[in-house]
Design an enzyme around this catalytic site. Sequence first.
Site, PDB file in Angstrom:
ATOM      1  N   GLU A 181       0.729  -1.206   0.042  1.00  0.00           N
ATOM      2  CA  GLU A 181      -0.015   0.011   0.224  1.00  0.00           C
ATOM      3  C   GLU A 181       0.873   1.133  -0.012  1.00  0.00           C
ATOM      4  O   GLU A 181       0.484   2.156  -0.754  1.00  0.00           O
ATOM      5  CB  GLU A 181      -0.888   0.129   1.138  1.00  0.00           C
ATOM      6  N   ASP A 182       1.979   1.259   0.894  1.00  0.00           N
ATOM      7  CA  ASP A 182       2.500   2.607   0.843  1.00  0.00           C
ATOM      8  C   ASP A 182       3.774   2.578   0.236  1.00  0.00           C
ATOM      9  O   ASP A 182       4.372   3.719   0.053  1.00  0.00           O
ATOM     10  CB  ASP A 182       2.956   2.675   2.477  1.00  0.00           C
TER      11      ASP A 182
END
Length: 715
Positions: free
Chosen positions: A75-76
């Site tokens: 996600e990051d």
Amino acid sequence: METNLLIKQLKAYMSKSKLDFVKEALLFAQKNHQNQFRKSGDPFIDHPVSTALYLANMRMDSTTIASALLHDVIEDCGVTKEEINEKFGLHVANLVDGVTKLKINNPKAKNSNGNIQVIDTEQIRAANLRKILTAMSDDVRVILIKLADRLHNMLTLEALKKENQVKIAQETLDIYAPLAHRLGIWDMKWRLEDQSFKYLMPEKYKMISRLISRKRVQRESYVNKAIKEIQAEIVKSQITGNIYGRPKHLYSIYKKIERYSSQGKQFDEIYDLIAIRIIVKTVPECYSTLGIIHNLWKPIPGEFDDYIANPKDSMYQSLHTTVMCYEGYPVEIQIRTEEMHLTAEEGIAAHWAYKEEDNDTIGHQYKSKMNWFNQLLDDQRDVDEDIDYINSIKKDVLGDQVFIYTPKGEIKTLPVAATPLDFAYEVHTELGHDCVSALINGKTVSLETSLKNGDTVEIRKSRNPRGPRLDWLNPDLQFVTTSKAKLKIRQWFRKQERESNISRGNEIIKKESYKLGIKINEKEVALLPGFENISDLAEQLGAGETTISQLARFLEKELLKTSSKVNGEILQPEVIVMGLNNLPNKISKCCNPVFDQEIQGYLTRKNTVSIHVSNCSYLRYSVEPERIVNVVWGTNNQKLQVKIQVDADDRIGLLRDITSVVSGENINIDFLKSTDFGKTTKIDITVYTSGIEQLSRIYSRIEAIPGVREIYRLN
Ligand code: MN
């Protein structure tokens, strides 16, 4: 810092090769989260490391720890699942991917013109829970990582804006804490609860923290005295045990205080905060210790639970008792083995504890142990309506449970307010289908009685299997409450021949339209979504797919046509003035809005509200725009006058039973007359109802009253 702690903790239980694998994941995470920071200003990597540390304290396997370290890289950092697969294998890739996809959606959505519109939060919760359960069925470790992730986020919530703190805390209390509870991870459950409590009710949180610290000295000296005495007694029986005062958690104390105040009981700052736990080596020692305690102090009847012989669904085992200790104060005591204690603290996670061999195949083993979980997944598979789904989850999974005994002493777990029929279906589908009567603690009861914790229930079967009654699906009668029972009944009817369903359905239509005094129009049926014609409707009714109340809603329109006139006057649907509900209102003459048109209200100087069409020019040029108020057409406030006749066998209390059904609906009886014909009686009632749906409900309930033969509407 945290990193060193993690490595130290892992070294204590992992082999070198597994540790190297985890270290590689750590390095990868460090590299990818480099130069990223959290809202608090801390380096981002602290977050996955803390998440992994919590799991390492539970001695989780290397796959779980590595995945926890990597849980935010997709996600990051834009890392792909394939990349993780190549470097760390499929299990880690699946876990990280699973955690990433497990995003809880925000219950607010923007509509096309940019205004924020609140969409159905229940439906969103349903979708979220469905996601969680699906992820859990793939690999329960996804949830364990997610819970550890959430815990660290809760512990660092301080850095966020107030409104986000509240939102996240609420979500934690609503979804994650109950989930930890159901998975038996007590340590996680109370930490999540206490953290949420701190942000949701800061004042009460402080109040309880103060309460705990205030009389600590007295409390501790009382507990120590009791511990010493227990210690001295068990040594005589050659038992060595670890005995300690069990801390109670803030949120659970808060709930206890709330419960006490609703019962008018006084919470005691010393004795209500005391609990003792004894951990011994073997199961026989548990029972010996229990005997010793009960010899020492008098046990309080009804407060003893043997979860060793009857483990909870989450595999929790322990003996619970409450005794009258010094000065006659009740003290709760729990007795268990070390192994049971581990299961109690870590629940499902204990099964993923590190072993030298590969843990990734353990799934099947543990699934057969987690019986409730299997069943849950089976039960939910066929529930496709989101709203049904959330209701069933809320009740069956996250809701409060009661423990019910079979005549043989087996324990079944059911949601609060479950009935003997729910119980029968929980034991066995056939037992449910053939159930004719039930006994609670030896007494015959009606099938819709609510079960209470500790009840023993015996189900009587009919001699000739005849299948369930369609009535059981009628929500107004509340024969069944669990989604499982409803599903099994529906499945039974679905399996019946189409022909017999249609004829059963036709019976219902005939009966219902006779009772309600309405004709069913073939053309209108065809207009309804889901039904082509009357036999379609009949089939669905007969198969229990459509309920009487849905039919009633459909018939509603018909009724409006036949009785839109009350006492010769055309009924004007009421208007609801938002936020100012009891102001009198009237339809304005200037634009004369009709039902369903968009309307707005104007608060007059006499404090009445005049109702205008939204674009009425009077309203648009009104002198005081601040007097414009929001209004909507009322839908349920229309009162229809209906005359009902009930034929029944005469008996004492009949009238009272009938009138209490009607007043239970909060409507007035306008006229009531009862005429006796020897053994039978005829009762005429006139009521004002809000519509057919309510009327149909009243009928169902009156029909269920003993002695009632027939009920129908008079025209
Ligand atoms: Mn995270």
